[in-house]
Each structure stands twice: as C-alpha cells, then as structure tokens.
Design a protein around this motif. Structure first.
Motif, PDB file in Angstrom:
ATOM      1  N   MET A  51       0.823  -1.193   0.000  1.00  0.00           N
ATOM      2  CA  MET A  51       0.000   0.000   0.000  1.00  0.00           C
ATOM      3  C   MET A  51       0.863   1.252   0.000  1.00  0.00           C
ATOM      4  SD  MET A  51      -2.745   1.348   2.849  1.00  0.00           S
ATOM      5  CE  MET A  51      -4.112   0.333   2.325  1.00  0.00           C
ATOM      6  N   TYR A  52       0.456   2.221  -0.818  1.00  0.00           N
ATOM      7  CA  TYR A  52       1.043   3.551  -0.771  1.00  0.00           C
ATOM      8  C   TYR A  52       0.215   4.332   0.236  1.00  0.00           C
ATOM      9  CZ  TYR A  52       2.589   8.176  -2.376  1.00  0.00           C
ATOM     10  OH  TYR A  52       3.100   9.448  -2.453  1.00  0.00           O
ATOM     11  N   LEU A  53       0.790   4.603   1.397  1.00  0.00           N
ATOM     12  CA  LEU A  53       0.014   5.125   2.509  1.00  0.00           C
ATOM     13  C   LEU A  53      -0.562   6.510   2.231  1.00  0.00           C
ATOM     14  CD1 LEU A  53       1.278   2.686   3.906  1.00  0.00           C
ATOM     15  CD2 LEU A  53       1.614   4.117   5.912  1.00  0.00           C
ATOM     16  N   ASN A  54       0.047   7.277   1.389  1.00  0.00           N
ATOM     17  CA  ASN A  54      -0.387   8.658   1.170  1.00  0.00           C
ATOM     18  C   ASN A  54      -1.778   8.744   0.548  1.00  0.00           C
ATOM     19  OD1 ASN A  54       2.639   8.459   1.220  1.00  0.00           O
ATOM     20  ND2 ASN A  54       2.432  10.674   1.297  1.00  0.00           N
ATOM     21  N   ASP A  55      -2.138   7.749  -0.283  1.00  0.00           N
ATOM     22  CA  ASP A  55      -3.480   7.761  -0.857  1.00  0.00           C
ATOM     23  C   ASP A  55      -4.213   6.439  -0.674  1.00  0.00           C
ATOM     24  OD1 ASP A  55      -2.479   7.413  -4.383  1.00  0.00           O
ATOM     25  OD2 ASP A  55      -2.358   6.041  -2.701  1.00  0.00           O
ATOM     26  N   ALA A  56      -3.601   5.542   0.089  1.00  0.00           N
ATOM     27  CA  ALA A  56      -4.178   4.228   0.408  1.00  0.00           C
ATOM     28  C   ALA A  56      -4.366   3.340  -0.821  1.00  0.00           C
ATOM     29  CB  ALA A  56      -5.494   4.365   1.176  1.00  0.00           C
ATOM     30  N   SER A  57      -3.706   3.641  -1.921  1.00  0.00           N
ATOM     31  CA  SER A  57      -3.786   2.742  -3.069  1.00  0.00           C
ATOM     32  C   SER A  57      -3.061   1.447  -2.711  1.00  0.00           C
ATOM     33  CB  SER A  57      -3.154   3.392  -4.302  1.00  0.00           C
ATOM     34  OG  SER A  57      -1.814   3.753  -4.052  1.00  0.00           O
ATOM     35  N   LYS A  58      -3.568   0.361  -3.234  1.00  0.00           N
ATOM     36  CA  LYS A  58      -3.045  -0.944  -2.831  1.00  0.00           C
ATOM     37  C   LYS A  58      -2.927  -1.889  -4.013  1.00  0.00           C
ATOM     38  CE  LYS A  58      -6.660  -0.948  -0.172  1.00  0.00           C
ATOM     39  NZ  LYS A  58      -7.716  -1.299   0.829  1.00  0.00           N
ATOM     40  N   ILE A  59      -2.061  -2.870  -3.866  1.00  0.00           N
ATOM     41  CA  ILE A  59      -1.894  -3.915  -4.866  1.00  0.00           C
ATOM     42  C   ILE A  59      -1.814  -5.263  -4.164  1.00  0.00           C
ATOM     43  CG2 ILE A  59      -0.803  -2.523  -6.673  1.00  0.00           C
ATOM     44  CD1 ILE A  59       1.891  -3.359  -5.625  1.00  0.00           C
ATOM     45  N   TYR A  60      -2.212  -6.290  -4.885  1.00  0.00           N
ATOM     46  CA  TYR A  60      -2.217  -7.647  -4.355  1.00  0.00           C
ATOM     47  C   TYR A  60      -1.602  -8.608  -5.364  1.00  0.00           C
ATOM     48  CZ  TYR A  60      -5.737  -5.940  -1.026  1.00  0.00           C
ATOM     49  OH  TYR A  60      -6.408  -5.248  -0.047  1.00  0.00           O
ATOM     50  N   ALA A  61      -0.974  -9.639  -4.846  1.00  0.00           N
ATOM     51  CA  ALA A  61      -0.570 -10.747  -5.702  1.00  0.00           C
ATOM     52  C   ALA A  61      -1.833 -11.464  -6.173  1.00  0.00           C
ATOM     53  CB  ALA A  61       0.327 -11.708  -4.925  1.00  0.00           C
ATOM     54  N   ASP A  62      -1.804 -11.991  -7.371  1.00  0.00           N
ATOM     55  CA  ASP A  62      -2.981 -12.677  -7.915  1.00  0.00           C
ATOM     56  C   ASP A  62      -3.428 -13.814  -7.010  1.00  0.00           C
ATOM     57  OD1 ASP A  62      -2.005 -12.371 -11.431  1.00  0.00           O
ATOM     58  OD2 ASP A  62      -3.064 -10.989 -10.082  1.00  0.00           O
ATOM     59  N   SER A  63      -2.486 -14.477  -6.377  1.00  0.00           N
ATOM     60  CA  SER A  63      -2.804 -15.654  -5.566  1.00  0.00           C
ATOM     61  C   SER A  63      -3.596 -15.317  -4.301  1.00  0.00           C
ATOM     62  CB  SER A  63      -1.518 -16.377  -5.174  1.00  0.00           C
ATOM     63  OG  SER A  63      -0.676 -15.516  -4.427  1.00  0.00           O
ATOM     64  N   VAL A  64      -3.629 -14.048  -3.913  1.00  0.00           N
ATOM     65  CA  VAL A  64      -4.329 -13.683  -2.679  1.00  0.00           C
ATOM     66  C   VAL A  64      -5.514 -12.754  -2.920  1.00  0.00           C
ATOM     67  CG1 VAL A  64      -2.177 -13.947  -1.407  1.00  0.00           C
ATOM     68  CG2 VAL A  64      -2.936 -11.654  -2.066  1.00  0.00           C
ATOM     69  N   LYS A  65      -5.728 -12.332  -4.147  1.00  0.00           N
ATOM     70  CA  LYS A  65      -6.843 -11.428  -4.449  1.00  0.00           C
ATOM     71  C   LYS A  65      -8.170 -12.073  -4.055  1.00  0.00           C
ATOM     72  CE  LYS A  65      -4.800  -8.753  -8.217  1.00  0.00           C
ATOM     73  NZ  LYS A  65      -4.794  -8.487  -9.676  1.00  0.00           N
TER      74      LYS A  65
END
Length: 126
Positions: A51-65
């Motif tokens: 997560m980029y804390l400044n705007d709360a944007s987030k990414i996930y590995a496909d295996s955990v989405k």
C-alpha cells in the motif's frame, strides 16, 4: 534509525483467518509505501500486498486477491494490517513487512523496499 515491527503470525487450519500487523517507526515525513512479502523454504521472496500510505492505493498478488485485505491504520501512524481470510496450505511461509519512503507509489519488487522487519511465520495445515 527506521524500525519495522511486524506481528500476528501463527498456525491455523485451512479456511481460517489471521491478521498481520506492522508498524514502521521513525520514518521521515513524506511519501511512504509499506507492504507484506513472503518467502517459503527454497523459494524467492515475493510480494503479497502493498500500500502507498499517502493515498491508500493498494496492490495484491494474484494468488491472494479476494482473500486478503490490506488496510491502513488511521489512528496509528505508519501502521498497516493484512487481514488474511480463507487461508490455504500454499500460503505457508515466513511473512516480512517492508517499507520505503521518498518515492511516490508502491511496488511489487522486494529490492525497492529499503527497510524490513524480522519476519513472522504463517503456517496453514490442511
């Protein structure tokens, strides 16, 4: 000196849940990204969620989405939580919290994170 402290690992049955938490202390003011990576024995370290804390944007590995959710703790500076639901045996690994600062956005590449926690073990039995 920046200090990363992660917690919350443990041993659970498949289908159960765990929450990992991580706090980064003494980070400079500005752009901050934090995330969780994992490494199983004999395998490379890979990104789980960041997560980029400044705007709360987030990414996930496909295996955990759809199973994991990363969140920012708005009450505690530079703290994130990773809610892990419907855990599977293949989620078994050492989980490491990491942080980087001074760069806008987040990344899935471990080498781009400059500060690491000590690791917390997650074991999921079938």
């Amino acid at each position: 000196q920046v200090l990363i402290v992660g917690s919350g690992g443990g041993t659970v049955q498949a289908g159960e849940s765990l929450t990992l938490s991580c706090t980064a202390s003494r980070l400079p003011f500005g752009e901050v990204a934090m995330g969780w990576f994992r490494q199983a024995p004999g395998k490379e370290r890979t990104q789980v969620s960041c997560m980029y804390l400044n705007d709360a944007s987030k990414i996930y590995a496909d295996s955990v989405k759809g199973r994991f959710n990363i969140s920012r703790d708005n009450a505690k500076k530079h703290t994130i939580h990773l809610q892990m639901n419907n855990l599977k045996p293949e989620d078994t690994a050492m989980y490491y919290c990491a942080a980087r600062y001074g760069v806008i956005g987040t990344s899935t590449t471990p080498s781009l994170y400059t500060h690491w926690g000590q690791g917390t073990q997650v074991t999921v039995s079938s």
